[in-house]
Write a protein that holds these residues in place. Structure first.
Motif, short mmCIF file in Angstrom:
data_model
loop_
_atom_site.label_atom_id
_atom_site.label_comp_id
_atom_site.label_asym_id
_atom_site.label_seq_id
_atom_site.Cartn_x
_atom_site.Cartn_y
_atom_site.Cartn_z
N HIS A 1 0.86 -1.18 0.00
CA HIS A 1 0.00 0.00 0.00
C HIS A 1 0.89 1.23 0.00
CE1 HIS A 1 -3.10 2.72 1.92
NE2 HIS A 1 -3.63 2.33 0.80
N TYR A 2 0.57 2.20 -0.82
CA TYR A 2 1.36 3.42 -0.90
C TYR A 2 0.40 4.58 -0.64
CZ TYR A 2 5.23 6.36 -2.44
OH TYR A 2 6.26 7.27 -2.49
N PRO A 3 0.13 4.88 0.66
CA PRO A 3 -0.94 5.81 1.01
C PRO A 3 -0.79 7.22 0.44
CG PRO A 3 0.20 5.02 2.99
CD PRO A 3 0.84 4.36 1.81
N ASN A 6 -2.40 7.13 -2.72
CA ASN A 6 -3.74 6.56 -2.70
C ASN A 6 -3.88 5.40 -3.69
OD1 ASN A 6 -6.33 6.35 -1.69
ND2 ASN A 6 -7.19 7.75 -3.21
N ILE A 7 -2.86 4.54 -3.72
CA ILE A 7 -2.90 3.36 -4.59
C ILE A 7 -2.56 2.13 -3.77
CG2 ILE A 7 -2.36 4.58 -6.73
CD1 ILE A 7 0.54 3.63 -6.44
N TYR A 8 -2.95 0.99 -4.28
CA TYR A 8 -2.69 -0.28 -3.61
C TYR A 8 -2.26 -1.29 -4.65
CZ TYR A 8 -3.34 -4.50 -0.91
OH TYR A 8 -3.13 -5.69 -0.28
N GLY A 9 -1.29 -2.11 -4.32
CA GLY A 9 -0.86 -3.17 -5.22
C GLY A 9 0.23 -3.97 -4.55
N HIS A 10 0.71 -4.97 -5.25
CA HIS A 10 1.81 -5.77 -4.71
C HIS A 10 2.68 -6.28 -5.85
CE1 HIS A 10 -1.23 -8.84 -5.58
NE2 HIS A 10 -0.21 -9.62 -5.81
N GLN A 43 3.71 0.57 -13.57
CA GLN A 43 3.24 -0.24 -12.44
C GLN A 43 4.40 -0.59 -11.51
OE1 GLN A 43 1.65 -3.98 -13.79
NE2 GLN A 43 1.40 -4.78 -11.74
N CYS A 46 6.03 2.05 -9.16
CA CYS A 46 5.32 2.27 -7.89
C CYS A 46 5.78 1.27 -6.84
CB CYS A 46 3.81 2.15 -8.10
SG CYS A 46 3.14 3.46 -9.14
N TYR A 47 5.97 0.01 -7.24
CA TYR A 47 6.49 -0.99 -6.29
C TYR A 47 7.91 -0.63 -5.86
CZ TYR A 47 2.76 -3.82 -8.45
OH TYR A 47 1.58 -4.28 -8.95
N ALA A 50 7.66 2.14 -3.30
CA ALA A 50 7.08 1.66 -2.05
C ALA A 50 8.04 0.75 -1.28
CB ALA A 50 5.76 0.94 -2.32
#
Length: 124
Positions: A1-3, A6-10, A43, A46-47, A50
């Motif tokens: 989660h990267y608050p 405001n995104i969520y992923g793995h 994509q 972002c990982y 994070a």
């Protein structure tokens, strides 16, 4: 989660100091592949942010014959800032209660749960 975005992923995995992303694609796309697809890079960046990991490995698997291609990338701040800007635009539409214009290729629309709202004439 990267608050803060405001995104969520793995990520699919982490191996040493690399984020690992596995992607399955069809033969036609696989044969044209010379580098990771830009949407996949966005994509994975972002990982990388994070997880605080500066490198990534993409493993593309051809769904038709199991052939594989591997690509390594380093963190790219310019592309990541494009992601941040795009998230800001989407959040603006959400705040205004407006539907953003569709900008995905048609093949992606078929898998989107909001297709009916963007293309009401395409309801299956």
């Amino acid at each position: 989660h990267y608050p803060s975005l405001n995104i969520y992923g793995h990520a699919d995995g982490v191996f040493g100091d690399y984020v690992v992303e596995l992607k399955g694609i069809g033969k036609a796309s696989f044969l044209k592949l010379r580098k990771p697809l830009k949407e996949h890079v966005r994509q994975v960046l972002c990982y990388m942010i994070a997880l605080n990991i500066p490198r990534a490995i993409f493993v593309y698997l051809c769904r038709d014959d199991g052939e594989m291609q591997e690509f390594h990338i380093a963190y790219d701040h310019e592309i990541f800032m494009e992601v941040v800007r795009r998230i800001g635009v989407v959040e603006g539409y959400i705040a205004r209660g407006e539907l953003p214009p569709a900008d995905a290729p048609d093949y992606r629309c078929k898998a989107c749960k909001y297709e009916y709202a963007c293309k009401p004439y395409n309801i299956r």
